[in-house]
Design an enzyme around this catalytic site. Structure first.
Site, PDB file in Angstrom:
ATOM      1  N   GLY A  16      -2.939   5.226  -4.731  1.00  0.00           N
ATOM      2  CA  GLY A  16      -3.771   5.139  -6.133  1.00  0.00           C
ATOM      3  C   GLY A  16      -4.416   6.407  -6.446  1.00  0.00           C
ATOM      4  O   GLY A  16      -4.448   6.729  -7.729  1.00  0.00           O
TER       5      GLY A  16
ATOM      6  N   GLN B 125      -2.973 -12.438  -0.650  1.00  0.00           N
ATOM      7  CA  GLN B 125      -2.560 -12.888  -1.912  1.00  0.00           C
ATOM      8  C   GLN B 125      -2.208 -14.386  -2.200  1.00  0.00           C
ATOM      9  O   GLN B 125      -2.681 -14.920  -3.094  1.00  0.00           O
ATOM     10  CB  GLN B 125      -1.269 -12.155  -2.221  1.00  0.00           C
ATOM     11  CG  GLN B 125      -1.633 -10.637  -2.611  1.00  0.00           C
ATOM     12  CD  GLN B 125      -0.250  -9.957  -3.072  1.00  0.00           C
ATOM     13  OE1 GLN B 125       0.609 -10.671  -3.249  1.00  0.00           O
ATOM     14  NE2 GLN B 125      -0.646  -8.553  -3.370  1.00  0.00           N
TER      15      GLN B 125
ATOM     16  N   HIS C  83       3.794  -4.965  -5.408  1.00  0.00           N
ATOM     17  CA  HIS C  83       4.766  -5.200  -4.257  1.00  0.00           C
ATOM     18  C   HIS C  83       5.116  -6.569  -4.145  1.00  0.00           C
ATOM     19  O   HIS C  83       4.564  -7.515  -4.519  1.00  0.00           O
ATOM     20  CB  HIS C  83       3.848  -4.803  -2.822  1.00  0.00           C
ATOM     21  CG  HIS C  83       4.643  -4.914  -1.672  1.00  0.00           C
ATOM     22  ND1 HIS C  83       6.014  -4.545  -1.434  1.00  0.00           N
ATOM     23  CD2 HIS C  83       4.369  -5.382  -0.501  1.00  0.00           C
ATOM     24  CE1 HIS C  83       6.256  -4.745  -0.360  1.00  0.00           C
ATOM     25  NE2 HIS C  83       5.350  -5.223   0.459  1.00  0.00           N
TER      26      HIS C  83
ATOM     27  N   SER D 143      -7.288   0.907  -3.390  1.00  0.00           N
ATOM     28  CA  SER D 143      -6.419   2.215  -3.717  1.00  0.00           C
ATOM     29  C   SER D 143      -5.579   2.136  -5.186  1.00  0.00           C
ATOM     30  O   SER D 143      -5.694   2.947  -6.174  1.00  0.00           O
ATOM     31  CB  SER D 143      -5.486   2.558  -2.723  1.00  0.00           C
ATOM     32  OG  SER D 143      -4.464   3.721  -3.215  1.00  0.00           O
TER      33      SER D 143
END
Length: 353
Positions: free
Chosen positions: A134, A86, A108, A27
């Site tokens: 997005g 991540q 974020h 997104s």
């Protein structure tokens, strides 16, 4: 009050000659990558070449490279993969190429704030977080406008981290609307709280409990669906456009009186106390540790909860009722297909003479 930056505050030339690697093409990834490219930035998208998203990125005219190659070539590495992936992405693809002078970016703050990623001290660590999905970020940019973003600086090794971050915000179009100064801590904790207590967790629980209350009292589930879920969009759109005041101006006096006299009885002091506990669990890291453990354990509990929610009566009834709503995305095609099938069943087929 937050400090807000606009077009005149940004120096787009700060990113001139720099290569920006966008890791992830979901997104946010697709929108940020395309907006930056169209703003004149040099962008590469880091994806495994056989992934469908890599094929989509190439179809969108993006330069695609393997994640480690993208990180190696980039001056700015922007991580737009899911929070739960991540740390692994960083360790495998980014850390070996995160040399002094590079910029590590996020949209974020979860991984930095809760220290699942701990970058070296000699790189800038920044966040530009658009306050929209997005697809909206991309659409509004293409229309010549922008959506607001949040900006935060965790590490300023270069002494120019703020300038670089604001140039990135300019590249995705957010300085057209306004960029609000914040911190990784504030963005992360407030974002998680909003999702859990209000926007997602609180809202879905409120909708389901209203639906269940009406059904248990003998009202038709279809009626309960319309009253407790379907009409939610009408109210939220009014609030989105002009706050609570616009919503109250637009509804009937009866509805407004019910709002002002009954709302606190449903969502009152007990709810506020529960919200404070949720916020405390976010602030002390309890939620982050729970979410990290859930993923390390394979995500089985998460998957089971997802499946259970899909079987809730409100989802079953909703799927049936949305079939009546030709204006919803995808429903017009479904309706025409159903009509065609029905005509085959009821209209006699021509026979050869």
């Amino acid at each position: 009050m937050a400090t807000i930056f606009y077009e005149q505050d940004a120096n787009p030339d700060a990113l001139k000659g720099k290569t920006i690697a966008i890791l992830g093409y979901g997104s946010q990834g697709h929108a940020q990558a395309q907006n930056l490219r169209d703003s004149g930035c040099k962008v590469i998208v880091g994806l495994e070449p056989n992934r469908p998203s890599a094929q989509q990125a190439r179809a969108d005219g993006m330069v695609v490279a393997a994640p480690d190659e993208a990180a190696k070539r980039a001056d700015w590495i922007h991580v737009l993969t899911p929070d739960e992936t991540q740390a692994a992405v960083y360790e495998k693809y980014i850390q070996p190429y995160l040399h002094p002078g590079k910029i590590l970016g996020f949209s974020h703050g979860f991984s930095i704030h809760f220290k699942t990623i701990v970058p070296p001290k000699d790189v800038d660590v920044v966040m530009i977080a658009p306050k929209s999905p997005g697809h909206l970020l991309r659409r509004v940019y293409a229309e010549g406008r922008g959506v607001p973003s949040l900006l935060a600086i965790q590490q300023d090794a270069s002494g120019r981290a703020h300038e670089f971050a604001l140039a990135y915000a300019h590249g995705i179009g957010s300085t057209r609307a306004g960029v609000l100064q914040t911190t990784f801590k504030e963005e992360t904790e407030s974002d998680l709280f909003g999702e859990q207590a209000v926007l997602c967790g609180g809202l879905t629980s409120l909708i389901k409990k209203g639906f269940e209350t009406l059904v248990e009292a003998g009202y038709a589930p279809e009626i309960a669906y319309f009253e407790c879920l379907h009409e939610m969009k009408l109210i939220v759109d009014l609030i989105y456009e002009g706050g609570l005041g616009r919503m109250r101006y637009s509804i009937s006096n009866t509805a407004e009186y019910g709002d002002l006299t009954r709302g606190e009885k449903v969502v009152g002091d007990a709810t506020r106390a529960a919200m404070k506990k949720i916020l405390a669990d976010i602030q002390d890291g309890s939620f982050a540790r729970e979410w990290i453990k859930e993923n390390k354990d394979g995500g089985y509990n998460f998957a089971a909860m997802r499946e259970s929610e899909q079987r809730h009566p409100i989802e079953i009834i909703g799927a049936q009722l949305r079939g009546m709503m030709s204006w919803l995305p995808g429903q017009a095609k479904k309706s025409s297909e159903k009509a065609a099938e029905k005509s085959k069943e009821t209209v006699p087929q021509a026979v050869n003479a």
